[in-house]
Design an enzyme around this catalytic site. Structure first.
Site, PDB file in Angstrom:
ATOM      1  N   ASP A  41     130.418  36.295 -13.797  1.00  0.00           N
ATOM      2  CA  ASP A  41     129.870  37.645 -13.610  1.00  0.00           C
ATOM      3  C   ASP A  41     128.765  37.654 -12.565  1.00  0.00           C
ATOM      4  O   ASP A  41     128.643  38.597 -11.776  1.00  0.00           O
ATOM      5  CB  ASP A  41     129.328  38.181 -14.945  1.00  0.00           C
ATOM      6  CG  ASP A  41     130.441  38.652 -15.860  1.00  0.00           C
ATOM      7  OD1 ASP A  41     131.554  38.928 -15.370  1.00  0.00           O
ATOM      8  OD2 ASP A  41     130.198  38.736 -17.081  1.00  0.00           O
ATOM      9  N   ASP A  75     126.321  34.264 -17.526  1.00  0.00           N
ATOM     10  CA  ASP A  75     127.756  34.139 -17.229  1.00  0.00           C
ATOM     11  C   ASP A  75     127.939  33.913 -15.731  1.00  0.00           C
ATOM     12  O   ASP A  75     127.697  34.808 -14.916  1.00  0.00           O
ATOM     13  CB  ASP A  75     128.481  35.411 -17.677  1.00  0.00           C
ATOM     14  CG  ASP A  75     129.989  35.272 -17.545  1.00  0.00           C
ATOM     15  OD1 ASP A  75     130.474  34.955 -16.433  1.00  0.00           O
ATOM     16  OD2 ASP A  75     130.690  35.453 -18.551  1.00  0.00           O
ATOM     17  N   THR A  89     137.220  32.296 -30.404  1.00  0.00           N
ATOM     18  CA  THR A  89     137.434  30.870 -30.734  1.00  0.00           C
ATOM     19  C   THR A  89     136.742  29.948 -29.730  1.00  0.00           C
ATOM     20  O   THR A  89     136.548  28.767 -29.999  1.00  0.00           O
ATOM     21  CB  THR A  89     138.930  30.522 -30.697  1.00  0.00           C
ATOM     22  OG1 THR A  89     139.399  30.693 -29.351  1.00  0.00           O
ATOM     23  CG2 THR A  89     139.728  31.416 -31.624  1.00  0.00           C
ATOM     24  N   ARG A  98     137.916  31.694 -21.478  1.00  0.00           N
ATOM     25  CA  ARG A  98     137.628  31.324 -22.872  1.00  0.00           C
ATOM     26  C   ARG A  98     137.892  32.511 -23.785  1.00  0.00           C
ATOM     27  O   ARG A  98     137.407  33.603 -23.528  1.00  0.00           O
ATOM     28  CB  ARG A  98     136.150  30.949 -23.026  1.00  0.00           C
ATOM     29  CG  ARG A  98     135.756  29.721 -22.300  1.00  0.00           C
ATOM     30  CD  ARG A  98     134.460  29.164 -22.827  1.00  0.00           C
ATOM     31  NE  ARG A  98     133.366  30.128 -22.932  1.00  0.00           N
ATOM     32  CZ  ARG A  98     132.175  29.828 -23.426  1.00  0.00           C
ATOM     33  NH1 ARG A  98     131.937  28.617 -23.882  1.00  0.00           N
ATOM     34  NH2 ARG A  98     131.223  30.723 -23.478  1.00  0.00           N
TER      35      ARG A  98
HETATM   36  C1  PRP Z   1     133.248  30.095 -17.894  1.00  0.00           C
HETATM   37  C2  PRP Z   1     132.933  28.993 -16.904  1.00  0.00           C
HETATM   38  C3  PRP Z   1     133.828  27.888 -17.359  1.00  0.00           C
HETATM   39  C4  PRP Z   1     133.861  28.078 -18.854  1.00  0.00           C
HETATM   40  C5  PRP Z   1     132.986  27.040 -19.464  1.00  0.00           C
HETATM   41  O1  PRP Z   1     134.415  30.729 -17.564  1.00  0.00           O
HETATM   42  O2  PRP Z   1     133.122  29.344 -15.578  1.00  0.00           O
HETATM   43  O3  PRP Z   1     135.136  27.932 -16.808  1.00  0.00           O
HETATM   44  O4  PRP Z   1     133.353  29.387 -19.117  1.00  0.00           O
HETATM   45  O5  PRP Z   1     133.053  27.119 -20.838  1.00  0.00           O
HETATM   46  P1  PRP Z   1     133.653  25.949 -21.732  1.00  0.00           P
HETATM   47  O6  PRP Z   1     133.059  24.693 -21.224  1.00  0.00           O
HETATM   48  O7  PRP Z   1     133.148  26.326 -23.088  1.00  0.00           O
HETATM   49  O8  PRP Z   1     135.135  25.989 -21.645  1.00  0.00           O
HETATM   50  P2  PRP Z   1     134.962  32.018 -18.348  1.00  0.00           P
HETATM   51  O9  PRP Z   1     135.874  31.600 -19.451  1.00  0.00           O
HETATM   52  O10 PRP Z   1     133.803  32.894 -18.722  1.00  0.00           O
HETATM   53  O11 PRP Z   1     135.884  32.721 -17.268  1.00  0.00           O
HETATM   54  P3  PRP Z   1     135.472  33.368 -15.864  1.00  0.00           P
HETATM   55  O12 PRP Z   1     134.998  32.262 -14.966  1.00  0.00           O
HETATM   56  O13 PRP Z   1     136.749  33.969 -15.409  1.00  0.00           O
HETATM   57  O14 PRP Z   1     134.393  34.384 -16.116  1.00  0.00           O
HETATM   58  N1  URA Z   2     130.304  30.113 -19.243  1.00  0.00           N
HETATM   59  C1  URA Z   2     129.296  30.643 -18.526  1.00  0.00           C
HETATM   60  O1  URA Z   2     129.506  31.259 -17.478  1.00  0.00           O
HETATM   61  N2  URA Z   2     128.038  30.458 -18.974  1.00  0.00           N
HETATM   62  C2  URA Z   2     127.766  29.792 -20.093  1.00  0.00           C
HETATM   63  O2  URA Z   2     126.584  29.658 -20.452  1.00  0.00           O
HETATM   64  C3  URA Z   2     128.828  29.260 -20.842  1.00  0.00           C
HETATM   65  C4  URA Z   2     130.107  29.435 -20.383  1.00  0.00           C
END
Ligand code: PRP
Ligand code: URA
Length: 210
Positions: A204, A201, A109, A105
């Site tokens: 993480d 997160d 935005t 994400r």
């Molecule tokens: C997180 C999570 C989803 C997304 C959800 O990933 O694992 O993929 O956010 O958010 P949304 O419903 O608003 O799209 P992130 O973008 O943080 O990437 P990562 O898993 O690589 O940390």
């Molecule tokens: N992605 C995450 O990992 N946690 C949240 O709460 C939202 C998006």
């Protein structure tokens, strides 16, 4: 056909989600809980898999009994956090193929940006289960499923752990044909697009990157 999202209210699921939410749960336990929850959600999401009758010799007699009818499945975790759900799913579905779709994400935005997509060549013939623990705005799941459909897949389910109402609504509106299974429906998104109360997160916490 429009389907209602399923929120699993099983006590084991609720117990494990509570442990997952706790900020003091460390990386090792967090990863184990994500995997166990994936297994429990998989159990529910595969309730409609077709079976066929076979004859099996038990030590006592011949039994007419049921086995899976050999439907081809594909698991598609959304990177990174969806990776944490793959082992639990494969424990129950060892013959499933695994594709990967990478989305992150944009922090300002909140729109998803795709950076990787590798799916089984015969994805169009498979029942696909998309995996991501967090359904926040729903943008990542929406775009991942759009990509998977572009490659020909028609039978798609989504399994997540925690959803925000906004994410559930967006995914359901964008892909009303997709069955959605989650372990918890939370209250709202905060100004940074995090689910409240959520668990922080997920990527993480699974990979220990913060
Ligand atoms: C997180 C999570 C989803 C997304 C959800 O990933 O694992 O993929 O956010 O958010 P949304 O419903 O608003 O799209 P992130 O973008 O943080 O990437 P990562 O898993 O690589 O940390
Ligand atoms: N992605 C995450 O990992 N946690 C949240 O709460 C939202 C998006």
């Amino acid at each position: 056909m429009s389907k209602q999202p399923m929120i699993l209210d099983h006590p084991l699921v609720q117990h494990k989600v509570s442990l997952l939410r706790n900020k003091n749960t460390g990386t090792k336990e967090f990863k184990e809980l994500v995997s166990e929850l994936a297994m429990l959600l998989c159990y529910e999401a595969t309730r409609d898999l077709p079976t066929e009758e076979v004859e099996i010799e038990t030590p006592v007699a011949v039994a007419r009994t049921k086995v899976l009818a050999g439907r081809k499945l594909a698991l598609v975790p959304i990177l990174r956090a969806g990776l944490g759900m793959v082992d639990g799913m494969l424990t129950l579905l060892p013959a499933a193929k695994v594709g990967h779709i990478g989305l992150y994400r944009n922090e300002e935005t909140l729109e998803p940006v795709e950076y990787y997509c590798k799916l089984p060549a015969d994805i169009a013939e498979r029942d696909v289960i998309v995996l991501d623990p967090m359904l926040a705005t729903g943008g990542s799941a929406r775009d991942a499923i759009t990509q998977i459909k572009k490659r020909g897949a028609r039978s798609i389910k989504f399994i997540g752990i925690i959803a925000a109402p906004e994410g559930l609504a967006k995914l359901h509106e964008s892909h009303p044909d997709v069955d959605i299974y989650v372990a918890a429906l939370d209250d709202h998104l905060n100004e940074n697009g995090y689910i409240v109360p959520g668990l922080g997160d997920a990527g993480d916490r699974i990979f220990g990157t913060k």
